[in-house]
Design an enzyme around this catalytic site. Structure first.
Site, PDB file in Angstrom:
ATOM      1  N   CYS A   2       0.836  -1.203   0.000  1.00 58.13           N
ATOM      2  CA  CYS A   2       0.000   0.000   0.000  1.00 58.13           C
ATOM      3  C   CYS A   2       0.874   1.257   0.000  1.00 58.13           C
ATOM      4  O   CYS A   2       1.997   1.233   0.494  1.00 58.13           O
ATOM      5  CB  CYS A   2      -0.943   0.085   1.200  1.00 58.13           C
ATOM      6  SG  CYS A   2      -2.028  -1.331   1.369  1.00 58.13           S
ATOM      7  N   ARG A  27       3.196   0.270  -5.384  1.00 59.77           N
ATOM      8  CA  ARG A  27       3.044  -0.413  -4.094  1.00 59.77           C
ATOM      9  C   ARG A  27       1.713  -1.149  -3.982  1.00 59.77           C
ATOM     10  O   ARG A  27       1.512  -1.922  -3.053  1.00 59.77           O
ATOM     11  CB  ARG A  27       3.138   0.607  -2.948  1.00 59.77           C
ATOM     12  CG  ARG A  27       4.426   1.380  -2.927  1.00 59.77           C
ATOM     13  CD  ARG A  27       4.384   2.424  -1.832  1.00 59.77           C
ATOM     14  NE  ARG A  27       4.537   1.806  -0.542  1.00 59.77           N
ATOM     15  CZ  ARG A  27       5.690   1.654   0.095  1.00 59.77           C
ATOM     16  NH1 ARG A  27       6.788   2.113  -0.452  1.00 59.77           N
ATOM     17  NH2 ARG A  27       5.737   1.070   1.249  1.00 59.77           N
ATOM     18  N   TRP A  74      -2.957  -2.525  -1.645  1.00 61.39           N
ATOM     19  CA  TRP A  74      -2.642  -3.911  -2.000  1.00 61.39           C
ATOM     20  C   TRP A  74      -3.338  -4.729  -0.926  1.00 61.39           C
ATOM     21  O   TRP A  74      -2.936  -4.700   0.237  1.00 61.39           O
ATOM     22  CB  TRP A  74      -1.130  -4.117  -1.988  1.00 61.39           C
ATOM     23  CG  TRP A  74      -0.721  -5.492  -2.442  1.00 61.39           C
ATOM     24  CD1 TRP A  74      -0.607  -5.910  -3.744  1.00 61.39           C
ATOM     25  CD2 TRP A  74      -0.353  -6.593  -1.620  1.00 61.39           C
ATOM     26  NE1 TRP A  74      -0.205  -7.220  -3.766  1.00 61.39           N
ATOM     27  CE2 TRP A  74      -0.039  -7.677  -2.480  1.00 61.39           C
ATOM     28  CE3 TRP A  74      -0.276  -6.807  -0.253  1.00 61.39           C
ATOM     29  CZ2 TRP A  74       0.352  -8.924  -2.010  1.00 61.39           C
ATOM     30  CZ3 TRP A  74       0.121  -8.044   0.221  1.00 61.39           C
ATOM     31  CH2 TRP A  74       0.437  -9.091  -0.663  1.00 61.39           C
ATOM     32  N   ASN A  98      -0.833   1.585   5.895  1.00 62.24           N
ATOM     33  CA  ASN A  98      -0.025   0.566   5.227  1.00 62.24           C
ATOM     34  C   ASN A  98       0.494  -0.353   6.324  1.00 62.24           C
ATOM     35  O   ASN A  98       1.132   0.118   7.259  1.00 62.24           O
ATOM     36  CB  ASN A  98       1.142   1.232   4.485  1.00 62.24           C
ATOM     37  CG  ASN A  98       2.139   0.210   3.952  1.00 62.24           C
ATOM     38  OD1 ASN A  98       1.785  -0.950   3.725  1.00 62.24           O
ATOM     39  ND2 ASN A  98       3.369   0.655   3.756  1.00 62.24           N
ATOM     40  N   GLY A  99       0.219  -1.664   6.217  1.00 60.12           N
ATOM     41  CA  GLY A  99       0.677  -2.604   7.242  1.00 60.12           C
ATOM     42  C   GLY A  99      -0.460  -3.540   7.629  1.00 60.12           C
ATOM     43  O   GLY A  99      -1.467  -3.630   6.908  1.00 60.12           O
ATOM     44  N   GLU A 478      15.510 -17.526 -11.763  1.00 61.81           N
ATOM     45  CA  GLU A 478      15.087 -16.155 -12.038  1.00 61.81           C
ATOM     46  C   GLU A 478      14.290 -16.090 -13.346  1.00 61.81           C
ATOM     47  O   GLU A 478      13.287 -15.368 -13.438  1.00 61.81           O
ATOM     48  CB  GLU A 478      16.324 -15.238 -12.072  1.00 61.81           C
ATOM     49  CG  GLU A 478      16.089 -13.797 -12.465  1.00 61.81           C
ATOM     50  CD  GLU A 478      15.151 -13.029 -11.523  1.00 61.81           C
ATOM     51  OE1 GLU A 478      14.767 -13.563 -10.470  1.00 61.81           O
ATOM     52  OE2 GLU A 478      14.780 -11.900 -11.878  1.00 61.81           O
ATOM     53  N   LYS A 482      10.521 -14.660 -13.579  1.00 57.62           N
ATOM     54  CA  LYS A 482      10.119 -13.557 -14.461  1.00 57.62           C
ATOM     55  C   LYS A 482       8.950 -13.975 -15.332  1.00 57.62           C
ATOM     56  O   LYS A 482       7.997 -13.226 -15.518  1.00 57.62           O
ATOM     57  CB  LYS A 482      11.276 -13.115 -15.373  1.00 57.62           C
ATOM     58  CG  LYS A 482      12.379 -12.329 -14.729  1.00 57.62           C
ATOM     59  CD  LYS A 482      12.026 -10.879 -14.409  1.00 57.62           C
ATOM     60  CE  LYS A 482      11.615 -10.721 -12.971  1.00 57.62           C
ATOM     61  NZ  LYS A 482      12.636 -10.535 -12.003  1.00 57.62           N
ATOM     62  N   GLU A 485       5.646 -14.317 -13.149  1.00 58.29           N
ATOM     63  CA  GLU A 485       5.051 -13.083 -12.622  1.00 58.29           C
ATOM     64  C   GLU A 485       4.534 -12.159 -13.729  1.00 58.29           C
ATOM     65  O   GLU A 485       3.569 -11.441 -13.533  1.00 58.29           O
ATOM     66  CB  GLU A 485       5.991 -12.340 -11.672  1.00 58.29           C
ATOM     67  CG  GLU A 485       7.159 -11.669 -12.315  1.00 58.29           C
ATOM     68  CD  GLU A 485       8.034 -10.929 -11.310  1.00 58.29           C
ATOM     69  OE1 GLU A 485       7.501 -10.257 -10.437  1.00 58.29           O
ATOM     70  OE2 GLU A 485       9.263 -11.036 -11.430  1.00 58.29           O
ATOM     71  N   HIS A 501      15.116 -36.819 -10.970  1.00 53.28           N
ATOM     72  CA  HIS A 501      14.591 -37.166  -9.647  1.00 53.28           C
ATOM     73  C   HIS A 501      13.129 -36.766  -9.485  1.00 53.28           C
ATOM     74  O   HIS A 501      12.638 -36.639  -8.366  1.00 53.28           O
ATOM     75  CB  HIS A 501      15.459 -36.528  -8.562  1.00 53.28           C
ATOM     76  CG  HIS A 501      16.887 -36.967  -8.645  1.00 53.28           C
ATOM     77  ND1 HIS A 501      17.280 -38.260  -8.381  1.00 53.28           N
ATOM     78  CD2 HIS A 501      18.001 -36.305  -9.037  1.00 53.28           C
ATOM     79  CE1 HIS A 501      18.585 -38.361  -8.584  1.00 53.28           C
ATOM     80  NE2 HIS A 501      19.045 -37.192  -8.980  1.00 53.28           N
ATOM     81  N   LYS A 600       5.433  -3.463  -5.916  1.00 52.74           N
ATOM     82  CA  LYS A 600       6.887  -3.301  -6.007  1.00 52.74           C
ATOM     83  C   LYS A 600       7.580  -3.449  -4.659  1.00 52.74           C
ATOM     84  O   LYS A 600       8.664  -3.976  -4.569  1.00 52.74           O
ATOM     85  CB  LYS A 600       7.177  -1.926  -6.612  1.00 52.74           C
ATOM     86  CG  LYS A 600       8.639  -1.650  -6.873  1.00 52.74           C
ATOM     87  CD  LYS A 600       9.113  -2.362  -8.108  1.00 52.74           C
ATOM     88  CE  LYS A 600      10.597  -2.208  -8.342  1.00 52.74           C
ATOM     89  NZ  LYS A 600      11.118  -3.327  -9.133  1.00 52.74           N
TER      90      LYS A 600
END
Ligand code: F6R
Length: 605
Positions: A2, A27, A74, A98-99, A478, A482, A485, A501, A600
């Site tokens: 947020c 955010r 968010w 925010n939190g 990575e 990418k 997401e 395996h 972000k």
């Protein structure tokens, strides 16, 4: 996560709040809202989705108050709908948060017993109603303190009041908050980036701080309710870096400028005349380090895994890597000769910050590698190594991954040299190879068109795999992150040798499998694993710095990247994978800069 903004002024603040909220959208973008004081009353407007929607509402129905607060959400408690959007207001107060308030259920029950009615499913509304209740008996500062005392969990708050209609109050515990100073107005914001278009004079709140803003002054109070003075910092002006320029989106800009990111970072650390790496006042003598523990989340964690291979190759130091959300709850045995390195783009990631706090409490030696140097992680750690990548706006980390890896690599070769684990000439060679990296990155970026063609193969796929060994394994992780997401396609990154395996069962006719096979000591083994994938119908995309036509037989696409020192291949391997994810997402019309469900800066657990 947020984002919060607050402005105390004498003129209408809605336009500046909207502009700042647009900057804070990285955010969270589940909903947006604003509250101002109009004709002595709280005027609240909110909407689902982007700030653009809020702007349209305000265009039709302006809100001209001279002070106000704004929020981008968010979602944590309660689905992303209009009722759960912030601000949360009563007749008396309006709050943006925010939190997470961990004891909100218990507080809610008590408030309901007193007759208060809740309009939302959020944890934030308990703050609004607690404050409304305390304001019946206490003055402003005491009512706020009584309210904050009741809260467990983390918060950054922005609050306006009907009765105290010339002040904006901010409070911080565990979530970042900054104050900005302007001519005849003052600001509150989740970060300096949101405030930068209005001011470059910033104060960061510490945990427990409270601030009271009017248009003409800012007052700070500590946990004990004592007035305190705080330092005002003047920030540098990097406005240009935060603009898209001619690029379609921030992510393509950030990918395409990675040669510059690398050049800037190398210039900051490598002394061109002395062929040496600058590392002054390091928190621990490299000679006495027993163990290095590398900690981060997501992409930052992948840079830590990459660094594990570098440190092991170049030093005799034991290396551990941990995901911050795991580290913070483990029973760790701390040692004063260990070095704990925290890697974070934003420097605000709650899990990484909590892991750092744990180390600090145990008096461990800490160092952070961050992009945002004014961030909480930078300020909390004993020593900061900035990555100098400039603002990264796209939610997916790209240039900052390159930057994080660069600083870690630079640190590894410096520590190795100080401990005399590599010779002076090897050290100088490594520095010389490093200096060639920006040009090699630029050459690698030429694979744009090819990656766009390759991306088409992923459109019909049910998933994808990324395989590599050694230094290419974390890059496979990575690459998979990418792709998932950005394009919402299921993807797995695996050590190529681990396929037999279990994951080999996933290979079916037409499944795209990206094989990372630089000509290093794992090359032949990786190529054998590739053949096992081809034999089972996998559609292989081979990325290598070796052009061997025989090896490429039965491979659907081969991409050749420039040759370099083996230790530097992760930098070049990363670029085609970023472009692949970008183009798949772009062909699927996904929101490149703001992938769904993400934000972000992850300032919640
Ligand atoms: C992925 C991504 C995230 C972040 C993670 C940590 O592209 O950006 O996985 O890497 O949320 O964030 P920072 O680096 O800000 O601590």
């Amino acid at each position: 996560m947020c984002g919060i903004i607050g402005i105390a002024s004498n003129k209408s603040v809605a336009t500046n709040i909207i502009q700042s909220l647009k900057k804070l959208e990285y955010r969270g973008y589940d909903s947006a809202g604003i509250a101002t004081i109009v004709n002595g009353d709280i005027d609240e407007k909110k909407c689902i989705g982007r700030v653009d929607n809020l702007e349209k509402i305000l265009f039709k129905n302006p809100s001209n108050g001279p002070l106000g607060i704004g929020h981008v959400r968010w979602a944590t408690h309660g689905i992303p709908n209009q009722a759960n959007a912030h601000p949360h207001s009563s007749e008396e107060v309006s709050v943006v948060h925010n939190g997470i308030i961990e004891n909100s259920n218990e507080l809610k029950k008590n408030l309901e017993k007193k007759g208060y009615k809740f309009k939302s499913q959020t944890d934030t509304e308990v703050i609004t109603l607690l404050l409304t209740d305390f304001l019946k008996k206490f003055d402003l500062i005491n009512a706020i303190n009584k309210t904050l005392e009741k809260l467990n969990g983390s918060f950054a708050l922005g609050i306006i009041f009907k009765k105290y209609n010339n002040v904006v109050v901010g409070a911080r515990r565990g979530s970042p908050l900054a104050v900005g100073y302007g001519p005849e107005e003052n600001y509150l914001g989740s970060d300096s980036y949101a405030l930068k278009s209005m001011t470059n004079k910033i104060t960061y709140l510490d945990d427990g701080d409270l601030c009271v803003l009017t248009s003409g002054k800012v007052e700070f109070y500590n946990l004990k309710n004592i007035k305190i003075n705080k330092e005002i910092l003047t920030l540098s002006n990097d406005k240009h870096a935060a603009e898209k320029g001619d690029y379609k989106d921030f992510m393509s800009k950030e990918i395409n400028e990675q040669n510059i990111t690398a050049k800037t970072c190398i210039k900051e650390y490598v002394d061109q005349l002395k062929q040496d790496i600058n590392l002054y006042n390091f928190p621990i003598k490299p000679e006495i380090i027993n163990k290095i523990v590398l900690i981060g989340c997501g992409t930052a964690y992948h840079s830590c895994v990459t660094a594990k291979y570098w440190f092991e190759e170049l030093t005799n130091i034991a290396i551990e890597v941990d995901i911050a959300s795991e580290f913070r709850y483990r029973k760790i045995i701390f040692d004063s000769n260990n070095l704990y390195i925290f890697v974070s783009q934003s420097g605000e990631t709650a899990d990484t910050l909590a892991a750092l706090d744990l180390c600090k409490k145990n008096k461990a030696k800490t160092c952070s590698i961050v992009n945002v140097v004014e961030s909480s992680i930078a300020r909390t750690s004993e020593f900061v190594l900035p990555i100098h990548a400039g603002p990264e706006i796209g939610v997916a980390s790209t240039k900052t991954f390159i930057g994080q890896m660069l600083v870690l690599y630079i640190l590894a070769i410096k520590i190795s040299e100080v401990r005399k684990e590599i010779s002076r000439s090897d050290y100088t060679n490594k520095i010389n190879e490093l200096k060639k990296l920006p040009d090699l990155i630029q050459n690698t970026l030429n694979c744009q068109d090819k990656m766009q063609i390759i991306a088409k193969d992923f459109l019909q796929a049910r998933g994808a795999m990324f395989l590599g060994r050694g230094l290419s394994f974390p890059i496979a992780l990575e690459g998979a992150l990418k792709l998932k997401e950005l394009s919402y396609l299921h993807a797995e990154g695996y050590p190529a040798g681990e396929m037999k395996h279990g994951p080999l069962a996933l290979i079916e006719e037409g499944l795209p499998v990206v094989i990372l096979a630089p000509k290093d000591r794992y090359f032949e083994k990786t190529i054998s694993n590739m053949q096992e994938v081809i034999a089972r119908g996998g559609k292989v995309i081979l990325i290598s710095n070796e052009s061997n036509n025989i090896i490429s037989e039965n491979v659907r696409f081969t991409l050749k990247i420039p040759a370099t020192d083996d230790l530097l291949t992760p930098f070049l391997m990363t670029i085609p994978l970023q472009l692949l994810a970008y183009h798949v997402a772009s062909l699927k019309n996904c929101d490149i800069d703001k992938p769904r469900n993400l934000a972000k800066s992850v300032t919640v657990e």
